[in-house]
Design an enzyme around this catalytic site. Structure first.
Site, mmCIF file in Angstrom:
data_model
loop_
_atom_site.group_PDB
_atom_site.id
_atom_site.type_symbol
_atom_site.label_atom_id
_atom_site.label_comp_id
_atom_site.label_asym_id
_atom_site.label_seq_id
_atom_site.Cartn_x
_atom_site.Cartn_y
_atom_site.Cartn_z
ATOM 1 N N ARG A 64 -1.077 -18.779 -5.428
ATOM 2 C CA ARG A 64 -0.167 -18.042 -4.555
ATOM 3 C C ARG A 64 1.212 -17.980 -5.185
ATOM 4 N NH1 ARG A 64 2.800 -20.707 -1.235
ATOM 5 N NH2 ARG A 64 1.198 -22.187 -0.570
ATOM 6 N N TYR A 117 8.128 8.231 4.465
ATOM 7 C CA TYR A 117 6.682 8.028 4.557
ATOM 8 C C TYR A 117 6.332 7.407 5.910
ATOM 9 C CZ TYR A 117 2.321 5.432 3.935
ATOM 10 O OH TYR A 117 1.073 4.894 4.122
ATOM 11 N N ASP A 190 12.103 3.750 -3.224
ATOM 12 C CA ASP A 190 10.649 3.834 -3.313
ATOM 13 C C ASP A 190 10.331 4.863 -4.394
ATOM 14 O OD1 ASP A 190 7.947 4.384 -3.047
ATOM 15 O OD2 ASP A 190 7.954 4.289 -0.866
ATOM 16 N N LYS A 215 -1.157 3.792 -6.074
ATOM 17 C CA LYS A 215 -1.073 5.213 -6.386
ATOM 18 C C LYS A 215 -1.083 5.450 -7.897
ATOM 19 C CE LYS A 215 -0.597 5.706 -1.865
ATOM 20 N NZ LYS A 215 -0.280 4.372 -1.334
#
Length: 395
Positions: A64, A117, A190, A215
């Site tokens: 982690r 978005y 972004d 993406k």
């Protein structure tokens, strides 16, 4: 590249001396020291043997906190964006949430795009607003409007998308950075739609960059992930603490898939952009289409700004139908090569109806998108085939 540059020696690494395509293939991806394997291995482990209490090897104690496969991805992401450090997350939304909780406290205020978005809007409106974070939508293609909003209310963060999703508005990043910093705010960008190949916000003044690596960075519709990249070491330490504390990290296999996709980002983006130009050109002259949104079109209001800060204009195209919403939905169901589906940035072309799909969460709000809008993620297939597919769907 200087004669003393050694990619395998952390003491002499200076990725800025290399071309983007070279960075994408080599940054953080040296051949394995033990076997010589060219591709970084998948370290599918949760924990690591310590040589005595606190005696970690390379600083690895628990996955982690850090994992070698994730570290390779993060080093490559940081180099691509000209950042100091990068952080890989389980999704783009996890990256956004961690960054905002690092930069903001309950009671703070954020400016967001007036056409943000839908998932980002949902995070602000349904998750962070009850936590105590307030937000105001502003048309960020108008720097003056942003400055006015910043003067009206003390703001912690200006959250920017450029190009925006799905209306492809363009923000002048250097001007936005000046506006934010003049008023004591941080600028977050972004950069998902552009990718680091087309646009690098940090050298233009941004404080942090976020990505849905699902993406264009992953590029093959086979992995979900997110990233944050920053230049300031102090901010990096704060994000690292929050990432470890909250734990929404990228797993080793997801990190490996994303890193594999990033090796071909440049060549894929060249093809995405070329195909998008062909598609936008056809749509612009089609009698069924009332408006086309693509920054590469000379008539786009953000064309000049995009040309000044982007290498090319991207692979996303949106358009509106003269016949209205029902016709837009009909067109989405009539394509043969464009697959009806959410997401974007994969090698295959996708088509969707934002109002009923990716942006359903903004329905009834100030960010509601037109119901006759169709969004395309233009893939890397043969451009003529894509144009023909859209023509038959529109006929």
């Amino acid at each position: 590249m200087t004669d003393s540059f050694d990619l395998t020696d952390p003491g002499t690494r200076s990725y800025g001396a290399l071309g983007f395509e070279t960075i994408a293939i080599h940054a953080g991806q040296e051949p394995d020291a033990t076997t010589g394997a060219v591709v970084p291995p998948i370290y599918a482990t949760s924990t690591y043997k310590q040589d005595g209490v606190g005696g970690t090897r390379g600083g690895y104690e628990y996955s982690r906190t850090a994992n070698p496969t994730r570290a390779a991805l993060e080093e490559c992401l940081a180099a691509m964006e000209w950042g100091n450090r990068a952080f890989a997350f389980a999704s783009g939304m996890a990256a956004e949430d961690c960054l905002l909780r690092t930069l903001c406290q309950p009671g703070d205020h954020v400016l967001i795009p007036a056409d943000a978005y839908g998932g980002t809007f949902r995070l602000f409106d349904k998750v962070l607003k009850p936590w105590g974070l307030d937000y105001t939508p502003v048309d960020q293609s108008d720097t003056g409007a942003v400055r006015d909003a910043l003067r009206e209310r003390k703001t912690a963060v200006v959250w920017t998308e450029t190009p925006t999703n799905p209306l492809l508005n363009v923000t002048d990043l250097a001007a936005m950075a000046d506006a934010a910093h003049d008023n004591g705010a941080k600028l977050v960008v972004d950069n998902t739609f552009a990718s680091p190949y087309l646009q690098q916000p940090l050298p233009l003044g941004a404080d942090a960059v976020v990505h849905s690596t699902t993406k264009y960075l992953g590029g093959h519709s086979d992995v979900v992930g997110g990233a944050v990249v920053v230049r300031d070491p102090g901010l990096a330490d704060e994000i690292g603490f929050h990432q470890n504390a909250t734990g929404a990290v990228a797993g080793p296999f997801d990190a490996w898939l994303t890193l594999r996709g990033m090796k071909t980002l440049a060549v894929r983006m060249d093809r995405h952009c070329a195909n998008a130009v062909a598609v936008a050109g056809m749509l612009t002259g089609h009698p069924a289409v009332s408006q086309v949104y693509y920054p590469g079109l000379p008539g786009h209001p953000g064309h000049k700004v995009a040309a000044s800060q982007m290498r090319l204009f991207g692979g996303m195209v949106s358009f509106r139908l003269k016949a209205g919403a029902d016709r837009a939905v009909d067109v989405c169901g009539r394509t043969r090569l464009f697959t009806l589906g959410e997401s974007l940035g994969g090698v295959e072309s996708l088509i969707e109806h934002p109002g009923r799909m990716t942006h359903a969460s903004v329905a009834g709000s100030a960010l509601e998108v037109p119901d006759d809008l169709v969004r395309l993620s233009v893939g890397i297939e043969d451009a003529a085939d894509l144009v023909d597919d859209l023509r038959q769907a529109l006929s």
